[in-house]
Design a protein around this motif. Structure first.
Motif, PDB file in Angstrom:
ATOM      1  N   PHE A 126       0.840  -1.203   0.000  1.00 19.94           N
ATOM      2  CA  PHE A 126       0.000   0.000   0.000  1.00 19.94           C
ATOM      3  C   PHE A 126       0.877   1.255   0.000  1.00 19.94           C
ATOM      4  O   PHE A 126       0.784   2.111   0.874  1.00 19.94           O
ATOM      5  CB  PHE A 126      -0.930  -0.016   1.215  1.00 19.94           C
ATOM      6  N   LEU A 127       1.747   1.354  -0.998  1.00 17.65           N
ATOM      7  CA  LEU A 127       2.729   2.427  -1.098  1.00 17.65           C
ATOM      8  C   LEU A 127       2.462   3.278  -2.333  1.00 17.65           C
ATOM      9  O   LEU A 127       1.632   2.943  -3.178  1.00 17.65           O
ATOM     10  CB  LEU A 127       4.142   1.847  -1.170  1.00 17.65           C
ATOM     11  N   SER A 128       3.189   4.379  -2.462  1.00 17.53           N
ATOM     12  CA  SER A 128       3.073   5.221  -3.649  1.00 17.53           C
ATOM     13  C   SER A 128       3.693   4.520  -4.848  1.00 17.53           C
ATOM     14  O   SER A 128       4.811   4.009  -4.763  1.00 17.53           O
ATOM     15  CB  SER A 128       3.774   6.556  -3.425  1.00 17.53           C
ATOM     16  N   TYR A 133       9.393   7.744  -5.546  1.00 12.67           N
ATOM     17  CA  TYR A 133       8.825   7.417  -4.236  1.00 12.67           C
ATOM     18  C   TYR A 133       8.762   5.907  -4.022  1.00 12.67           C
ATOM     19  O   TYR A 133       8.913   5.433  -2.897  1.00 12.67           O
ATOM     20  CB  TYR A 133       7.417   8.013  -4.099  1.00 12.67           C
ATOM     21  N   ARG A 134       8.520   5.174  -5.076  1.00 13.02           N
ATOM     22  CA  ARG A 134       8.373   3.723  -4.899  1.00 13.02           C
ATOM     23  C   ARG A 134       9.717   3.020  -4.752  1.00 13.02           C
ATOM     24  O   ARG A 134       9.765   1.843  -4.364  1.00 13.02           O
ATOM     25  CB  ARG A 134       7.596   3.115  -6.065  1.00 13.02           C
ATOM     26  N   GLY A 135      10.825   3.690  -5.072  1.00 20.93           N
ATOM     27  CA  GLY A 135      12.124   3.026  -5.013  1.00 20.93           C
ATOM     28  C   GLY A 135      12.171   1.871  -5.984  1.00 20.93           C
ATOM     29  O   GLY A 135      11.818   2.019  -7.151  1.00 20.93           O
ATOM     30  N   GLU A 140       3.341  -1.946 -10.528  1.00 23.12           N
ATOM     31  CA  GLU A 140       2.149  -2.686 -10.927  1.00 23.12           C
ATOM     32  C   GLU A 140       1.534  -3.476  -9.774  1.00 23.12           C
ATOM     33  O   GLU A 140       0.381  -3.936  -9.872  1.00 23.12           O
ATOM     34  CB  GLU A 140       2.473  -3.631 -12.088  1.00 23.12           C
ATOM     35  N   CYS A 141       2.280  -3.633  -8.681  1.00 23.88           N
ATOM     36  CA  CYS A 141       1.754  -4.379  -7.534  1.00 23.88           C
ATOM     37  C   CYS A 141       1.216  -3.468  -6.434  1.00 23.88           C
ATOM     38  O   CYS A 141       0.686  -3.956  -5.428  1.00 23.88           O
ATOM     39  CB  CYS A 141       2.844  -5.279  -6.957  1.00 23.88           C
ATOM     40  N   MET A 142       1.332  -2.152  -6.612  1.00 23.60           N
ATOM     41  CA  MET A 142       0.835  -1.221  -5.606  1.00 23.60           C
ATOM     42  C   MET A 142      -0.683  -1.153  -5.647  1.00 23.60           C
ATOM     43  O   MET A 142      -1.308  -1.325  -6.697  1.00 23.60           O
ATOM     44  CB  MET A 142       1.402   0.180  -5.844  1.00 23.60           C
ATOM     45  N   ARG A 143      -1.275  -0.844  -4.520  1.00 22.77           N
ATOM     46  CA  ARG A 143      -2.731  -0.732  -4.442  1.00 22.77           C
ATOM     47  C   ARG A 143      -3.108   0.062  -3.200  1.00 22.77           C
ATOM     48  O   ARG A 143      -2.271   0.295  -2.323  1.00 22.77           O
ATOM     49  CB  ARG A 143      -3.376  -2.116  -4.396  1.00 22.77           C
ATOM     50  N   HIS A 191       7.752   5.460   1.606  1.00 23.76           N
ATOM     51  CA  HIS A 191       7.532   5.449   0.156  1.00 23.76           C
ATOM     52  C   HIS A 191       6.289   6.275  -0.159  1.00 23.76           C
ATOM     53  O   HIS A 191       5.354   5.799  -0.808  1.00 23.76           O
ATOM     54  CB  HIS A 191       7.408   4.016  -0.363  1.00 23.76           C
ATOM     55  N   THR A 192       6.325   7.511   0.320  1.00 26.99           N
ATOM     56  CA  THR A 192       5.128   8.343   0.304  1.00 26.99           C
ATOM     57  C   THR A 192       5.408   9.735  -0.241  1.00 26.99           C
ATOM     58  O   THR A 192       6.456  10.317   0.031  1.00 26.99           O
ATOM     59  CB  THR A 192       4.539   8.465   1.724  1.00 26.99           C
TER      60      THR A 192
END
Length: 380
Positions: A126-128, A133-135, A140-143, A191-192
């Motif tokens: 549940f990250l940006s 920001y995502r590093g 594609e796996c973020m939500r 990661h925000t």
């Protein structure tokens, strides 16, 4: 076993006796005993609440085995750590579920591993998803936060998830945080690309930590406000820092230490899955001789290959505070964050401690670690 060293609390000489894996006696010695800069100090073993793997094996991998988990966890004893949070980064849900089930099985089958795993840290999904920001987390796996998905993760772990990193600007974050905190899970922000309103809502809902503050963020930001200053200024948040000499410069470390105060600082290794391997190229990744892990051919960091000993040494060089409160950043503070009993050198406590030397600021070295009454020599 009898150990003679200087106490991490006040520097006095003490004698610690260990019987059957527990501390049986702690006795103060002659207060007039001379002290020198190279004397050994005794302190509780370290807590590392963010470590992702070792020797080419990731806790997030779809082919993680029980044997690999056992080896990675036990290896921490040679790095000074007695309690750890195996950390899973963002991945397809089936990979995360496999990793959680495998860690749970390793704990169920090995009491020493179960003792060392204070709980599991989920760093995502549940990250940006924004670049920078995502590093190295896959976009594609973020939500958005999903309580039903989290329940599946927690079931797979056998109830072992104790810490979760999320981006508070994602839809539904505040409500998710309230439910998680009510269930006994510590929530960290990382990661925000958060703004002030989302940050305040998250902290009001119960978030208590910033994950590797100053990292997992774009290279260029507005001067102010920005997610770094907003989190550094929030007195209700602890901050975890990667003080390996690569992720944060001396000025940033000094500013964060002074902004947070020693009772809200936590050092983490953020050891990547390539930690412990020789320097070189590993496909999309490079392990630098200096100990940093980067995306191959770029300066972009992808975790560290170094242990908490290095972080303590680097932070001590920047803002000297040995033995305490420096050592609180890897003992008392993470225990307090996770609402666990604070580690102590006291009769009846498990024999989990380290011997250190620190002849001068920035000169700290780990000598060896005692876990369960057994000594483990320092490893790089």
């Amino acid at each position: 076993m009898i150990v003679t060293a200087r106490d991490w609390n006040d520097g006095r000489w003490i004698e610690v006796e260990v019987v059957d894996g527990a501390i049986a006696r702690v006795e103060a010695l002659d207060p007039a005993r001379p002290a020198s800069p190279d004397d050994p100090f005794i302190a509780p073993a370290f807590w590392d609440i963010q470590t992702n793997g070792r020797w080419g094996h990731s806790f997030s991998s779809s082919d993680l085995t029980v044997e690999q988990v056992v080896d990675i966890v036990r290896a921490q004893r040679n790095l000074g750590a007695g309690r750890i949070c195996p950390t899973l980064i963002t991945a397809p849900p089936e990979h995360t579920l496999h990793g959680l089930r495998t860690i749970a099985q390793a704990c169920d089958e090995n009491p020493d591993v179960d003792r060392m795993v204070v709980g599991i840290h989920l760093e995502g999904p549940f990250l940006s998803e924004k670049t920078g920001y995502r590093g190295t987390h896959p976009a594609e796996c973020m939500r958005d936060p999903d309580w039903s998905l989290f329940e599946k993760f927690q079931e797979a772990s056998g109830g072992r998830v104790v810490l979760m990193t999320l981006a508070p600007e994602r839809e539904g974050s505040a409500e998710f945080i309230r439910r998680a905190v009510a269930a006994g899970i510590a929530i960290s922000l990382g990661h925000t690309a958060t703004d002030a309103d989302a940050l305040a809502a998250a902290v009001d809902a119960g978030a208590t930590l910033s994950t590797h503050l100053g990292n997992g963020i774009v290279a260029e930001l507005p001067r102010h406000p920005n997610p770094i200053w907003l989190q550094a200024a929030e007195d209700r948040l602890y901050a975890s820092l990667i003080a390996d000499g690569h992720h944060l410069g001396p000025a940033a470390l000094r500013v964060f230490a002074r902004a947070k105060g020693w009772n809200r600082l936590i050092l983490v290794s953020d050891a990547g899955w390539l930690a412990g391997l020789p320097a070189g190229n590993y496909g999309a990744w490079d392990v630098d001789p200096s100990g940093k892990i980067v995306l191959a051919g770029t300066p972009y960091l992808a975790g560290s290959a170094l242990g908490l000993e290095v972080g303590l040494r680097v932070l001590d060089a920047v803002e000297p505070a040995f033995p305490r409160p420096l050592l609180d950043t890897v003992t008392t503070n993470p225990a307090r964050l996770l609402k666990r009993p604070e580690p102590r050198l006291a009769v009846g406590e498990p024999a989990e401690f380290v011997l250190l030397r620190r002849p001068a600021p920035g000169g700290l070295t780990l000598e060896r670690t005692c876990i369960g009454g057994e000594w483990f020599e320092r490893a790089d």
